[in-house]
Design a protein around this motif. Structure first.
Motif, PDB file in Angstrom:
ATOM      1  N   SER A  57      57.958  29.446 -28.058  1.00 56.25           N
ATOM      2  CA  SER A  57      57.125  30.053 -29.091  1.00 56.25           C
ATOM      3  C   SER A  57      57.250  31.565 -29.017  1.00 56.25           C
ATOM      4  CB  SER A  57      55.665  29.641 -28.899  1.00 56.25           C
ATOM      5  OG  SER A  57      55.519  28.251 -29.033  1.00 56.25           O
ATOM      6  N   THR A  58      57.218  32.202 -30.168  1.00 60.37           N
ATOM      7  CA  THR A  58      57.392  33.646 -30.223  1.00 60.37           C
ATOM      8  C   THR A  58      56.166  34.322 -30.811  1.00 60.37           C
ATOM      9  OG1 THR A  58      58.496  33.459 -32.367  1.00 60.37           O
ATOM     10  CG2 THR A  58      59.898  33.500 -30.405  1.00 60.37           C
ATOM     11  N   TYR A  59      55.944  35.553 -30.353  1.00 64.09           N
ATOM     12  CA  TYR A  59      54.830  36.354 -30.812  1.00 64.09           C
ATOM     13  C   TYR A  59      55.329  37.775 -31.060  1.00 64.09           C
ATOM     14  CZ  TYR A  59      52.217  32.494 -28.739  1.00 64.09           C
ATOM     15  OH  TYR A  59      51.736  31.253 -28.410  1.00 64.09           O
ATOM     16  N   TYR A  60      54.759  38.412 -32.077  1.00 65.71           N
ATOM     17  CA  TYR A  60      55.167  39.763 -32.445  1.00 65.71           C
ATOM     18  C   TYR A  60      53.950  40.607 -32.793  1.00 65.71           C
ATOM     19  CZ  TYR A  60      59.706  37.512 -33.095  1.00 65.71           C
ATOM     20  OH  TYR A  60      60.859  36.803 -32.905  1.00 65.71           O
ATOM     21  N   THR A  61      54.053  41.886 -32.481  1.00 61.28           N
ATOM     22  CA  THR A  61      53.044  42.788 -32.986  1.00 61.28           C
ATOM     23  C   THR A  61      53.274  42.970 -34.488  1.00 61.28           C
ATOM     24  OG1 THR A  61      51.937  44.896 -32.565  1.00 61.28           O
ATOM     25  CG2 THR A  61      54.341  44.925 -32.604  1.00 61.28           C
ATOM     26  N   ASP A  62      52.225  43.252 -35.218  1.00 61.20           N
ATOM     27  CA  ASP A  62      52.320  43.274 -36.676  1.00 61.20           C
ATOM     28  C   ASP A  62      53.373  44.246 -37.200  1.00 61.20           C
ATOM     29  OD1 ASP A  62      48.768  42.729 -37.402  1.00 61.20           O
ATOM     30  OD2 ASP A  62      50.397  41.349 -36.935  1.00 61.20           O
ATOM     31  N   SER A  63      53.533  45.374 -36.532  1.00 58.56           N
ATOM     32  CA  SER A  63      54.419  46.417 -37.052  1.00 58.56           C
ATOM     33  C   SER A  63      55.890  46.034 -37.016  1.00 58.56           C
ATOM     34  CB  SER A  63      54.204  47.721 -36.294  1.00 58.56           C
ATOM     35  OG  SER A  63      54.536  47.561 -34.935  1.00 58.56           O
ATOM     36  N   VAL A  64      56.239  44.982 -36.273  1.00 57.45           N
ATOM     37  CA  VAL A  64      57.657  44.593 -36.191  1.00 57.45           C
ATOM     38  C   VAL A  64      57.933  43.226 -36.804  1.00 57.45           C
ATOM     39  CG1 VAL A  64      57.851  45.953 -34.074  1.00 57.45           C
ATOM     40  CG2 VAL A  64      57.622  43.456 -33.918  1.00 57.45           C
ATOM     41  N   LYS A  65      56.905  42.535 -37.244  1.00 60.79           N
ATOM     42  CA  LYS A  65      57.112  41.223 -37.848  1.00 60.79           C
ATOM     43  C   LYS A  65      58.043  41.322 -39.040  1.00 60.79           C
ATOM     44  CE  LYS A  65      52.795  38.946 -36.534  1.00 60.79           C
ATOM     45  NZ  LYS A  65      51.487  38.433 -37.008  1.00 60.79           N
ATOM     46  N   GLY A  66      58.994  40.395 -39.093  1.00 59.21           N
ATOM     47  CA  GLY A  66      59.963  40.396 -40.186  1.00 59.21           C
ATOM     48  C   GLY A  66      61.143  41.306 -39.946  1.00 59.21           C
ATOM     49  N   ARG A  67      61.072  42.164 -38.932  1.00 54.62           N
ATOM     50  CA  ARG A  67      62.181  43.080 -38.628  1.00 54.62           C
ATOM     51  C   ARG A  67      62.811  42.787 -37.274  1.00 54.62           C
ATOM     52  NH1 ARG A  67      61.291  48.369 -37.931  1.00 54.62           N
ATOM     53  NH2 ARG A  67      59.156  48.128 -37.149  1.00 54.62           N
ATOM     54  N   PHE A  68      62.004  42.391 -36.302  1.00 59.00           N
ATOM     55  CA  PHE A  68      62.495  42.131 -34.949  1.00 59.00           C
ATOM     56  C   PHE A  68      62.493  40.628 -34.671  1.00 59.00           C
ATOM     57  CE2 PHE A  68      61.167  46.391 -32.757  1.00 59.00           C
ATOM     58  CZ  PHE A  68      61.784  47.095 -33.779  1.00 59.00           C
ATOM     59  N   THR A  69      63.443  40.192 -33.858  1.00 55.33           N
ATOM     60  CA  THR A  69      63.502  38.790 -33.446  1.00 55.33           C
ATOM     61  C   THR A  69      63.771  38.719 -31.950  1.00 55.33           C
ATOM     62  OG1 THR A  69      64.395  38.122 -35.605  1.00 55.33           O
ATOM     63  CG2 THR A  69      64.622  36.566 -33.770  1.00 55.33           C
ATOM     64  N   ILE A  70      62.900  38.020 -31.246  1.00 54.05           N
ATOM     65  CA  ILE A  70      63.103  37.806 -29.818  1.00 54.05           C
ATOM     66  C   ILE A  70      63.709  36.421 -29.617  1.00 54.05           C
ATOM     67  CG2 ILE A  70      60.753  36.911 -29.458  1.00 54.05           C
ATOM     68  CD1 ILE A  70      60.819  38.265 -26.673  1.00 54.05           C
ATOM     69  N   TYR A 107      48.550  34.253 -28.099  1.00 59.28           N
ATOM     70  CA  TYR A 107      49.079  35.569 -28.469  1.00 59.28           C
ATOM     71  C   TYR A 107      48.484  36.696 -27.633  1.00 59.28           C
ATOM     72  CZ  TYR A 107      49.653  39.809 -31.255  1.00 59.28           C
ATOM     73  OH  TYR A 107      49.922  41.086 -31.659  1.00 59.28           O
ATOM     74  N   TYR A 108      47.163  36.735 -27.534  1.00 57.85           N
ATOM     75  CA  TYR A 108      46.520  37.896 -26.909  1.00 57.85           C
ATOM     76  C   TYR A 108      46.860  38.003 -25.427  1.00 57.85           C
ATOM     77  CZ  TYR A 108      44.160  38.674 -31.262  1.00 57.85           C
ATOM     78  OH  TYR A 108      43.902  38.936 -32.580  1.00 57.85           O
TER      79      TYR A 108
END
Length: 129
Positions: A57-70, A107-108
């Motif tokens: 499962s992956t989690y992202y901070t809002d500012s990188v969602k849609g731009r970064f992929t782990i 997430y947190y």
């Protein structure tokens, strides 16, 4: 004990892409949750993305969602951070981190830097405008 080594940082123009890689030593890599954090001078280390140990499962901070992929490759003991559409505000030192807690968390939990047990030395990412 796990050792983490980041690579792939550099200078890129706004709108460009970079892929950061984190190579981990040790035999239990697949059992670790992995995270990416970043830090700029005078600021606290900031959560960027995380991937859990099993289902991935992956989690992202809002500012990188849609731009970064782990992503992770347990056979190669690596975790990558693909960064697209980079912005000047993405400029920071990026750190890879490993969490040996075997429980699957939410997430947190993964956003908290103190939950991670091992850290790499960091790699600089600079995005020019």
């Amino acid at each position: 004990q796990v050792q983490l080594v980041e690579s792939g940082g550099g200078l890129v123009q706004a709108g460009g892409s970079l892929t950061l890689s984190c190579a981990a030593s040790g035999r239990s890599f697949s059992g670790y949750a992995m995270g990416w954090f970043r830090q700029t001078p005078g600021k606290e280390r900031e959560f960027v993305a995380a991937i859990t140990r099993s289902v991935g499962s992956t989690y992202y901070t809002d500012s990188v969602k849609g731009r970064f992929t782990i992503s992770r490759d347990n056979a190669k003991n690596t975790v990558n951070l693909q960064m697209n559409s980079l912005k000047p505000e993405d400029t920071a030192v990026y750190y890879c981190a490993a969490d040996r807690d075997w429980a699957l968390r939410g997430y947190y939990y993964y956003t908290r830097s103190y939950e991670y047990d091992y850290w790499g030395q960091g790699t600089q990412v600079t995005v020019s405008s």
